[in-house]
Design a protein around this motif. Structure first.
Motif, mmCIF file in Angstrom:
data_model
loop_
_atom_site.group_PDB
_atom_site.id
_atom_site.type_symbol
_atom_site.label_atom_id
_atom_site.label_comp_id
_atom_site.label_asym_id
_atom_site.label_seq_id
_atom_site.Cartn_x
_atom_site.Cartn_y
_atom_site.Cartn_z
ATOM 1 N N LEU A 142 0.726 -1.150 0.023
ATOM 2 C CA LEU A 142 0.122 -0.080 0.008
ATOM 3 C C LEU A 142 0.721 1.281 -0.032
ATOM 4 O O LEU A 142 2.180 1.125 0.206
ATOM 5 C CB LEU A 142 -0.926 0.042 1.181
ATOM 6 N N PRO A 143 0.421 2.375 -0.418
ATOM 7 C CA PRO A 143 1.155 3.641 -0.288
ATOM 8 C C PRO A 143 1.706 3.814 1.154
ATOM 9 O O PRO A 143 0.897 3.988 2.033
ATOM 10 C CB PRO A 143 0.084 4.615 -0.996
ATOM 11 N N GLN A 144 3.173 3.941 1.291
ATOM 12 C CA GLN A 144 3.537 4.313 2.414
ATOM 13 C C GLN A 144 4.882 4.699 2.200
ATOM 14 O O GLN A 144 5.512 4.680 1.317
ATOM 15 C CB GLN A 144 3.451 3.096 3.158
ATOM 16 N N ALA A 145 5.505 5.430 3.297
ATOM 17 C CA ALA A 145 6.990 5.818 3.241
ATOM 18 C C ALA A 145 7.613 4.887 4.545
ATOM 19 O O ALA A 145 7.048 4.233 5.173
ATOM 20 C CB ALA A 145 6.978 7.211 3.833
ATOM 21 N N GLN A 146 8.949 4.828 4.147
ATOM 22 C CA GLN A 146 9.863 4.149 5.042
ATOM 23 C C GLN A 146 9.665 4.789 6.591
ATOM 24 O O GLN A 146 9.836 5.952 6.967
ATOM 25 C CB GLN A 146 11.096 3.990 4.621
ATOM 26 N N PRO A 147 9.461 3.957 7.302
ATOM 27 C CA PRO A 147 9.598 4.105 8.804
ATOM 28 C C PRO A 147 10.814 4.876 9.178
ATOM 29 O O PRO A 147 11.889 4.238 8.868
ATOM 30 C CB PRO A 147 9.213 3.024 9.464
ATOM 31 N N PRO A 148 10.993 5.811 9.978
ATOM 32 C CA PRO A 148 12.182 6.856 10.102
ATOM 33 C C PRO A 148 12.676 5.888 11.471
ATOM 34 O O PRO A 148 13.907 6.233 11.900
ATOM 35 C CB PRO A 148 11.774 8.053 10.653
ATOM 36 N N ALA A 149 12.271 4.897 12.042
ATOM 37 C CA ALA A 149 12.961 4.149 13.012
ATOM 38 C C ALA A 149 12.627 2.610 13.136
ATOM 39 O O ALA A 149 11.725 2.156 12.249
ATOM 40 C CB ALA A 149 12.196 4.667 14.405
ATOM 41 N N SER A 150 13.362 1.976 13.786
ATOM 42 C CA SER A 150 13.351 0.464 13.576
ATOM 43 C C SER A 150 13.037 -0.090 14.867
ATOM 44 O O SER A 150 13.757 -0.108 15.755
ATOM 45 C CB SER A 150 14.705 -0.063 13.019
ATOM 46 N N PRO A 151 11.780 -0.669 15.116
ATOM 47 C CA PRO A 151 11.274 -1.044 16.538
ATOM 48 C C PRO A 151 11.950 -2.263 16.758
ATOM 49 O O PRO A 151 12.327 -2.964 16.038
ATOM 50 C CB PRO A 151 9.769 -1.424 16.257
ATOM 51 N N ASN A 152 12.092 -2.618 18.104
ATOM 52 C CA ASN A 152 12.562 -3.901 18.573
ATOM 53 C C ASN A 152 11.837 -4.508 19.713
ATOM 54 O O ASN A 152 10.951 -3.737 20.212
ATOM 55 C CB ASN A 152 14.078 -3.630 19.169
ATOM 56 N N ILE A 153 11.826 -5.827 19.937
ATOM 57 C CA ILE A 153 10.896 -6.301 20.779
ATOM 58 C C ILE A 153 11.382 -6.201 22.245
ATOM 59 O O ILE A 153 12.483 -6.479 22.313
ATOM 60 C CB ILE A 153 10.951 -8.060 20.648
ATOM 61 N N GLN A 154 10.584 -5.465 22.860
ATOM 62 C CA GLN A 154 11.013 -5.259 24.318
ATOM 63 C C GLN A 154 10.708 -6.362 25.296
ATOM 64 O O GLN A 154 11.212 -6.705 26.085
ATOM 65 C CB GLN A 154 10.266 -4.062 24.750
ATOM 66 N N ASN A 155 9.352 -7.211 24.678
ATOM 67 C CA ASN A 155 8.969 -8.181 25.570
ATOM 68 C C ASN A 155 8.332 -9.143 24.664
ATOM 69 O O ASN A 155 7.637 -8.660 23.778
ATOM 70 C CB ASN A 155 8.006 -7.570 26.634
ATOM 71 N N LEU A 156 8.471 -10.487 24.738
ATOM 72 C CA LEU A 156 7.798 -11.448 23.951
ATOM 73 C C LEU A 156 7.468 -12.515 24.738
ATOM 74 O O LEU A 156 8.083 -13.146 25.466
ATOM 75 C CB LEU A 156 8.874 -11.878 23.071
ATOM 76 N N THR A 157 6.126 -12.664 24.945
ATOM 77 C CA THR A 157 5.635 -13.841 25.684
ATOM 78 C C THR A 157 4.805 -15.073 24.566
ATOM 79 O O THR A 157 4.272 -14.405 23.784
ATOM 80 C CB THR A 157 4.571 -13.298 26.671
ATOM 81 N N MET A 158 4.793 -15.906 25.050
ATOM 82 C CA MET A 158 4.246 -17.306 24.194
ATOM 83 C C MET A 158 3.515 -18.076 25.147
ATOM 84 O O MET A 158 4.015 -18.270 26.299
ATOM 85 C CB MET A 158 5.474 -17.781 23.418
ATOM 86 N N TRP A 159 2.347 -18.695 24.638
ATOM 87 C CA TRP A 159 1.596 -19.495 25.499
ATOM 88 C C TRP A 159 0.890 -20.125 24.427
ATOM 89 O O TRP A 159 0.276 -19.939 23.390
ATOM 90 C CB TRP A 159 0.885 -18.878 26.722
ATOM 91 N N GLY A 160 0.376 -21.625 24.818
ATOM 92 C CA GLY A 160 -0.612 -22.498 24.249
ATOM 93 C C GLY A 160 -0.036 -23.874 24.148
ATOM 94 O O GLY A 160 1.036 -24.183 24.734
ATOM 95 N N THR A 161 -0.680 -24.918 23.467
ATOM 96 C CA THR A 161 -0.646 -26.361 23.641
ATOM 97 C C THR A 161 0.620 -26.782 22.874
ATOM 98 O O THR A 161 1.196 -27.639 22.849
ATOM 99 C CB THR A 161 -1.687 -27.024 23.252
ATOM 100 N N GLY A 162 0.672 -25.518 21.688
ATOM 101 C CA GLY A 162 1.744 -25.767 20.635
ATOM 102 C C GLY A 162 3.159 -25.263 21.171
ATOM 103 O O GLY A 162 4.094 -25.548 20.535
ATOM 104 N N CYS A 163 3.194 -24.532 22.261
ATOM 105 C CA CYS A 163 4.417 -23.823 22.716
ATOM 106 C C CYS A 163 4.459 -24.029 24.527
ATOM 107 O O CYS A 163 4.491 -22.895 24.879
ATOM 108 C CB CYS A 163 4.658 -22.520 22.289
#
Length: 218
Positions: A18-39
């Motif tokens: 879609l029409p867009q511009a390159q984001p001026p910053a690069s996000p990083n994962i500060q917190n990652l949580t996983m749950w479920g029967t597959g993990c």
């Protein structure tokens, strides 16, 4: 059960869907949580590589199998799921994001009549962002491998990233199911997912500038 991985760095690239511009910053994962029967805890997804700027989660214990076809009391469906919930910082101020696709890949062995159903559901915080489901049969496998890009619909964008740089929380739930065919003799067609090959999950984000507020009439 949940496993939290802190400060895992990755770049969130843009695409030209879609029409867009390159984001001026690069996000990083500060917190990652996983749950479920597959993990379950101790077997959550690992980040095996970075592809097109986003991580590929690798789930090594996502094994699924339909029961033995000789038992007429067999269940016809078995499934597992895993949810990855991410808090991002250093986001591009004045931009919003949507999840364009979630690609799921792995190994499967399907008898005639057995279906492999792959579903992805996405959220921004508590807001449903879109979903998609794909069904694969024996003919859709390449050998015993599969890779399906699920186009997430509808095209729902997050709210804008404000001056704090915190991106609205992203949650991606992946569900994999085997659905057997009940035969005339009461048996069920067989199938298996996983084997010695990990299940891979990869998501592709699309960024766009937020609309500017309209000027007040004088």
């Amino acid at each position: 059960m949940a496993l939290t991985i802190l400060s895992t760095l990755f770049l969130l690239g843009s695409t030209s869907a879609l029409p867009q511009a390159q984001p001026p910053a690069s996000p990083n994962i500060q917190n990652l949580t996983m749950w479920g029967t597959g993990c379950p805890i101790g077997a959550a997804g690992l980040i095996s590589e970075i592809r097109n700027g986003t991580p590929v989660f690798s789930f090594v214990e996502w094994g699924l199998a339909l029961p033995n076809t000789n038992d007429p009391e067999n269940e016809t469906t078995t499934s597992k799921f895993c949810t990855e919930e991410m808090t991002l910082n250093n986001g591009p101020v004045g931009f919003q994001v949507r999840i364009e696709t979630v690609t799921v890949s792995g190994w499967a062995e399907l008898e005639e009549g057995t279906k492999l159903v792959v579903e992805a559901d996405t959220k921004f915080g508590n807001v449903v962002a879109g979903e998609q489901t794909v069904t694969i049969t024996k003919e859709g496998l390449k050998g015993n491998d599969f890779e399906v890009p699920l186009e997430i619909l509808p095209f729902i964008y997050s709210s804008c990233v404000d001056e704090t740089g915190v991106v609205p929380k992203i949650a991606i739930k992946t569900t994999v199911s085997l659905v057997g065919e009940k035969r005339a003799d009461g048996t069920v067609s067989k199938g298996a997912v996983g084997g010695a090959k990990a299940l891979g999950v990869h998501f592709n984000p699309v960024w766009r500038p937020c609309a500017r507020p309209m000027a007040k009439a004088i």
